[in-house]
Design an enzyme around this catalytic site. Structure first.
Site, short mmCIF file in Angstrom:
data_model
loop_
_atom_site.label_atom_id
_atom_site.label_comp_id
_atom_site.label_asym_id
_atom_site.label_seq_id
_atom_site.Cartn_x
_atom_site.Cartn_y
_atom_site.Cartn_z
N ASN A 14 0.84 -1.55 0.78
CA ASN A 14 0.23 0.27 -0.37
C ASN A 14 0.28 1.48 0.35
OD1 ASN A 14 -3.10 -0.54 0.04
ND2 ASN A 14 -2.47 -2.22 2.01
N HIS A 104 -7.77 -0.55 7.41
CA HIS A 104 -8.50 -1.76 8.05
C HIS A 104 -8.98 -2.28 6.73
CE1 HIS A 104 -8.65 -4.18 11.63
NE2 HIS A 104 -9.75 -4.51 10.55
C1 GRF Z 1 -3.42 -3.94 4.50
O1 GRF Z 1 -4.23 -5.28 4.08
C2 GRF Z 1 -3.99 -2.49 5.35
O2 GRF Z 1 -5.24 -2.58 5.40
C3 GRF Z 1 -3.48 -3.10 6.70
O3 GRF Z 1 -2.27 -4.08 6.60
C4 GRF Z 1 -2.58 -4.83 5.22
C5 GRF Z 1 -0.33 -4.17 4.74
O4 GRF Z 1 -0.25 -4.78 3.31
N1 GRF Z 1 -3.18 -2.47 7.74
P1 GRF Z 1 0.83 -4.13 2.53
O5 GRF Z 1 2.01 -4.28 4.19
O6 GRF Z 1 0.10 -2.74 2.18
O7 GRF Z 1 1.18 -4.67 1.60
#
Ligand code: GRF
Length: 190
Positions: A14, A104
């Site tokens: 992300n 989340h």
């Molecule tokens: C995501 O699913 C977010 O919603 C949660 O942690 C995960 C992080 O995934 N808070 P990444 O590290 O961005 O791949």
């Protein structure tokens, strides 16, 4: 110009997606990625994207002022939590009112709280036989997953759909909406 710091503990997909989305934007600059895990993949992404990083431990985060001072020295306007696993200490919450946001991978207040992260969320959703789930983007306070909700998006899933399949759908939603919601938030705050 909005100066952003991202906190992430793990993969950082992300974080990278957000940075890529804004790479030609003059409105936002990514000043720092902060991480509590020296081997996290997000640090490799940060190097590749040429964003400075700061790794910290529990002692520094919860019993010192260094991280707060770093955020203040860099004049950070917005803190984004993208897969960050620790609670934010009250000195940082107080210094950045309504300026810390989290994503989340469920429809809060369902499937939130301590221990409800990553695949544990999708496992619980699958086990409960939910027919929909989604994402929540919210402000951050001293408790896990409790700050005011900014945005939610739900999707249908099959009853009993496997956690891996749910995770894929949720990640796709996150990539699609998190940057757009951040963009909107920045517009509104101006
Ligand atoms: C995501 O699913 C977010 O919603 C949660 O942690 C995960 C992080 O995934 N808070 P990444 O590290 O961005 O791949």
């Amino acid at each position: 110009m909005t100066r952003v710091a991202i906190f992430a503990s793990g993969n950082g997909s992300n974080a990278e997606n957000i940075i890529q989305y804004f790479r030609h934007s003059p409105q936002i600059s990514f000043e720092l990625i902060l991480c509590n895990h020296p081997k996290a993949t997000v640090l490799e992404r940060a190097d590749r994207l040429q964003i400075p990083t700061r790794i910290f431990n529990r002692q520094e985060f919860y019993h010192g002022n260094e991280i707060l001072q770093l955020l203040q020295n860099k004049s950070i306007d917005l803190i984004i939590l993208a897969g960050f696993m620790w609670l934010i200490p009250s000195n940082i919450i107080t210094a950045f009112p309504q300026k810390i946001i989290n994503i989340h991978p469920a429809l809060l207040p369902k499937y939130g709280g301590k221990g409800m992260y990553g695949d544990f969320v999708h496992q619980a959703v699958s086990r409960a036989g939910e027919t929909s789930t989604g994402i929540t983007i919210h402000y951050v306070n001293e408790n896990y997953d409790e700050g005011g909700i900014i945005f939610q998006k739900s999707i249908n899933i099959e009853k009993g759909e496997q956690p891996l399949s749910i995770a894929k759908k949720i990640h796709a939603l996150e990539y699609q909406y998190f940057p757009v919601v951040i963009e909107q938030l920045i517009k509104e705050k101006k």
